[in-house]
Every structure is written in C-alpha cells, then in structure tokens.
Design a protein around this motif. Structure first.
Motif, PDB file in Angstrom:
ATOM      1  N   LYS A   1      88.251  28.143  35.640  1.00  0.00           N
ATOM      2  CA  LYS A   1      88.703  27.507  36.891  1.00  0.00           C
ATOM      3  C   LYS A   1      87.514  26.940  37.674  1.00  0.00           C
ATOM      4  O   LYS A   1      87.447  27.030  38.888  1.00  0.00           O
ATOM      5  CB  LYS A   1      89.495  28.494  37.757  1.00  0.00           C
ATOM      6  N   THR A   2      86.565  26.348  36.940  1.00  0.00           N
ATOM      7  CA  THR A   2      85.305  25.919  37.547  1.00  0.00           C
ATOM      8  C   THR A   2      84.960  24.485  37.165  1.00  0.00           C
ATOM      9  O   THR A   2      85.146  24.070  36.027  1.00  0.00           O
ATOM     10  CB  THR A   2      84.169  26.872  37.111  1.00  0.00           C
ATOM     11  N   VAL A   3      84.440  23.747  38.153  1.00  0.00           N
ATOM     12  CA  VAL A   3      83.941  22.392  37.950  1.00  0.00           C
ATOM     13  C   VAL A   3      82.421  22.436  38.127  1.00  0.00           C
ATOM     14  O   VAL A   3      81.913  23.068  39.059  1.00  0.00           O
ATOM     15  CB  VAL A   3      84.551  21.410  38.981  1.00  0.00           C
ATOM     16  N   TYR A   4      81.713  21.766  37.226  1.00  0.00           N
ATOM     17  CA  TYR A   4      80.248  21.688  37.272  1.00  0.00           C
ATOM     18  C   TYR A   4      79.851  20.226  37.443  1.00  0.00           C
ATOM     19  O   TYR A   4      80.239  19.387  36.624  1.00  0.00           O
ATOM     20  CB  TYR A   4      79.634  22.230  35.976  1.00  0.00           C
ATOM     21  N   ILE A   5      79.088  19.943  38.493  1.00  0.00           N
ATOM     22  CA  ILE A   5      78.648  18.577  38.760  1.00  0.00           C
ATOM     23  C   ILE A   5      77.130  18.582  38.917  1.00  0.00           C
ATOM     24  O   ILE A   5      76.581  19.415  39.646  1.00  0.00           O
ATOM     25  CB  ILE A   5      79.290  18.030  40.052  1.00  0.00           C
ATOM     26  N   THR A   6      76.468  17.665  38.249  1.00  0.00           N
ATOM     27  CA  THR A   6      75.030  17.471  38.419  1.00  0.00           C
ATOM     28  C   THR A   6      74.817  16.002  38.720  1.00  0.00           C
ATOM     29  O   THR A   6      75.358  15.131  38.028  1.00  0.00           O
ATOM     30  CB  THR A   6      74.248  17.871  37.153  1.00  0.00           C
TER      31      THR A   6
ATOM     32  N   ASP B   1      79.424  12.243  57.507  1.00  0.00           N
ATOM     33  CA  ASP B   1      80.502  11.333  57.886  1.00  0.00           C
ATOM     34  C   ASP B   1      80.278   9.907  57.389  1.00  0.00           C
ATOM     35  O   ASP B   1      81.220   9.121  57.324  1.00  0.00           O
ATOM     36  CB  ASP B   1      80.688  11.334  59.409  1.00  0.00           C
ATOM     37  N   GLN B   2      79.047   9.579  57.010  1.00  0.00           N
ATOM     38  CA  GLN B   2      78.758   8.227  56.529  1.00  0.00           C
ATOM     39  C   GLN B   2      79.045   8.057  55.034  1.00  0.00           C
ATOM     40  O   GLN B   2      79.108   6.933  54.554  1.00  0.00           O
ATOM     41  CB  GLN B   2      77.295   7.870  56.808  1.00  0.00           C
ATOM     42  N   TRP B   3      79.204   9.170  54.309  1.00  0.00           N
ATOM     43  CA  TRP B   3      79.411   9.031  52.865  1.00  0.00           C
ATOM     44  C   TRP B   3      80.498   9.956  52.290  1.00  0.00           C
ATOM     45  O   TRP B   3      80.908   9.772  51.148  1.00  0.00           O
ATOM     46  CB  TRP B   3      78.103   9.263  52.106  1.00  0.00           C
ATOM     47  N   GLY B   4      80.998  10.890  53.059  1.00  0.00           N
ATOM     48  CA  GLY B   4      81.804  11.976  52.522  1.00  0.00           C
ATOM     49  C   GLY B   4      83.263  11.715  52.243  1.00  0.00           C
ATOM     50  O   GLY B   4      84.036  12.665  52.120  1.00  0.00           O
ATOM     51  N   ALA B   5      83.673  10.481  52.104  1.00  0.00           N
ATOM     52  CA  ALA B   5      85.060  10.184  51.735  1.00  0.00           C
ATOM     53  C   ALA B   5      85.080   8.927  50.869  1.00  0.00           C
ATOM     54  O   ALA B   5      84.320   7.992  51.107  1.00  0.00           O
ATOM     55  CB  ALA B   5      85.910   9.967  52.985  1.00  0.00           C
ATOM     56  N   PRO B   6      85.948   8.917  49.851  1.00  0.00           N
ATOM     57  CA  PRO B   6      86.032   7.719  49.006  1.00  0.00           C
ATOM     58  C   PRO B   6      86.710   6.573  49.756  1.00  0.00           C
ATOM     59  O   PRO B   6      87.698   6.785  50.445  1.00  0.00           O
ATOM     60  CB  PRO B   6      86.884   8.177  47.812  1.00  0.00           C
ATOM     61  N   ALA B   7      86.160   5.370  49.616  1.00  0.00           N
ATOM     62  CA  ALA B   7      86.731   4.190  50.263  1.00  0.00           C
ATOM     63  C   ALA B   7      88.142   3.966  49.741  1.00  0.00           C
ATOM     64  O   ALA B   7      88.411   4.236  48.578  1.00  0.00           O
ATOM     65  CB  ALA B   7      85.865   2.973  49.996  1.00  0.00           C
ATOM     66  N   PRO B   8      89.061   3.541  50.561  1.00  0.00           N
ATOM     67  CA  PRO B   8      88.897   3.056  51.931  1.00  0.00           C
ATOM     68  C   PRO B   8      88.975   4.174  52.981  1.00  0.00           C
ATOM     69  O   PRO B   8      89.044   3.887  54.169  1.00  0.00           O
ATOM     70  CB  PRO B   8      90.064   2.078  52.081  1.00  0.00           C
ATOM     71  N   MET B   9      88.973   5.412  52.534  1.00  0.00           N
ATOM     72  CA  MET B   9      89.015   6.517  53.491  1.00  0.00           C
ATOM     73  C   MET B   9      87.665   6.654  54.187  1.00  0.00           C
ATOM     74  O   MET B   9      86.659   6.111  53.736  1.00  0.00           O
ATOM     75  CB  MET B   9      89.357   7.823  52.778  1.00  0.00           C
ATOM     76  N   ARG B  10      87.686   7.410  55.291  1.00  0.00           N
ATOM     77  CA  ARG B  10      86.434   7.733  55.981  1.00  0.00           C
ATOM     78  C   ARG B  10      86.487   9.203  56.391  1.00  0.00           C
ATOM     79  O   ARG B  10      87.567   9.780  56.527  1.00  0.00           O
ATOM     80  CB  ARG B  10      86.207   6.830  57.180  1.00  0.00           C
ATOM     81  N   ALA B  11      85.313   9.786  56.553  1.00  0.00           N
ATOM     82  CA  ALA B  11      85.225  11.186  56.973  1.00  0.00           C
ATOM     83  C   ALA B  11      84.937  11.256  58.462  1.00  0.00           C
ATOM     84  O   ALA B  11      84.222  10.408  59.004  1.00  0.00           O
ATOM     85  CB  ALA B  11      84.126  11.903  56.191  1.00  0.00           C
ATOM     86  N   LYS B  12      85.504  12.274  59.113  1.00  0.00           N
ATOM     87  CA  LYS B  12      85.255  12.488  60.538  1.00  0.00           C
ATOM     88  C   LYS B  12      85.130  13.997  60.769  1.00  0.00           C
ATOM     89  O   LYS B  12      86.084  14.746  60.565  1.00  0.00           O
ATOM     90  CB  LYS B  12      86.405  11.933  61.375  1.00  0.00           C
TER      91      LYS B  12
ATOM     92  N   PHE C   1      90.250  14.026  41.762  1.00  0.00           N
ATOM     93  CA  PHE C   1      88.989  14.552  42.261  1.00  0.00           C
ATOM     94  C   PHE C   1      87.770  13.879  41.632  1.00  0.00           C
ATOM     95  O   PHE C   1      86.845  13.494  42.334  1.00  0.00           O
ATOM     96  CB  PHE C   1      88.916  16.070  42.038  1.00  0.00           C
ATOM     97  N   LYS C   2      87.761  13.725  40.313  1.00  0.00           N
ATOM     98  CA  LYS C   2      86.582  13.138  39.669  1.00  0.00           C
ATOM     99  C   LYS C   2      86.357  11.710  40.162  1.00  0.00           C
ATOM    100  O   LYS C   2      85.231  11.336  40.496  1.00  0.00           O
ATOM    101  CB  LYS C   2      86.701  13.156  38.148  1.00  0.00           C
TER     102      LYS C   2
END
Length: 166
Positions: free
Chosen positions: A16-21, A42-53, A144-145
């Motif tokens: 049940k684990t994801v590994y990202i490098t 907040d400047q990068w943490g959401a995939p476009a066209p979404m935004r993070a706040k 997610f990926k």
C-alpha cells in the motif's frame, strides 16, 4: 522538463505504498523551502488548471497545514497535513487526510516521508507514501500519478524562476 533529471514513480500495491524520486536542477535548500513554505507551496502544489490555497500552515512537529486545491469552477478539495517529524533541510514526515472545509477529516489517510539530498548541484527528493487502506490507494492512483507529475513540473518551473533571481 530536463530529461537528464531522474523521475521515478513506483507503486507497491501489496505494501500500500507509493515511491517517488525526483531530481531538480536547484539547490537542496531551495527545494526544501518549496516543500515547507506555504507561499511557495501555493505556487506549484496543484495540477493545472487547479490552484492551491493554504488557509494556514505551522511547519513544526505537531503543526499542521490546512489547504485546498481549487478547480477552475471554484470547487474546493480540502486536506489536512499534520507534521510528525522534522529534520531541517533533509527530512520531514506528515500525516495527510482529505477533509471538509471545517477540517473534519475523511479517514483513512496516508503517511508521507520526504527525504532531501543534493549531489553536484542537483537536488533530489525521495517520497514514500504509505496508505492506510488498499481501497484508498486504489482510488487515489487513478489520477494521482498524472496530477503529481504535473505538480512536480510546476515545481521545476518555479525553481528555475527562483534560481534565476538568486
């Protein structure tokens, strides 16, 4: 994206684990800041066209970040991240759970372990994400990926801009 930089995304469904490098052509300290300061997240943490706040963030052991990813039509998807361990500039761990706008968590959640290193001016982030339930993992993996790849590309672009300003 610089194709010479490592990007690896693996899933171990049994664990049940994801590994990202992911490597970035930026100093480790800058990459650390990008993951630990709300104004940068907040400047990068959401995939476009979404935004993070980020509504608030207290980056300390026991502290939390409460934030939303906001879609183009204004829908908000909230999450709470609780910081469980911090070793400045090299590692932090957090517990992540989706929530409603009032911070009522949707359990189960996931445990995230971030490790930061640098070699020859290339910063590397290793992320291990343990999901408390197989069902949650399966549900998240659908997009997610793709979404996480998009956010890391956003981060790469931000780091390039910030590095030029230094």
């Amino acid at each position: 994206m610089n194709n010479d930089l490592l990007f690896d995304f693996n899933v171990d469904k049994t664990a049940k684990t994801v590994y990202i490098t992911r490597e970035f052509n930026a100093p480790q300290a800058l990459v650390w800041d990008a993951f630990t300061k709300a104004e940068l997240l907040d400047q990068w943490g959401a995939p476009a066209p979404m935004r993070a706040k980020t509504k608030y963030m207290d980056f300390k052991v026991g502290g939390r970040r409460f934030y939303a990813m906001i879609s183009a039509d204004g829908r908000e998807r909230w999450a709470v991240q609780e910081f469980t361990s911090i070793t400045p500039k090299t590692n932090f761990k957090m517990y992540n759970a989706f929530s409603d706008k009032d911070e009522n968590r949707e359990l189960p959640g996931s445990e995230w372990d971030y490790n930061f290193s640098e070699q020859n001016g290339i910063a590397r982030v290793d992320i291990i994400i343990f999901n408390e339930s197989f069902e949650r993992l399966e549900k998240l993996l659908e997009g997610f990926k793709i979404g996480f790849t998009m956010t890391l590309t956003n981060l790469e672009n931000l780091l390039s801009t910030l590095s030029e300003k230094q």
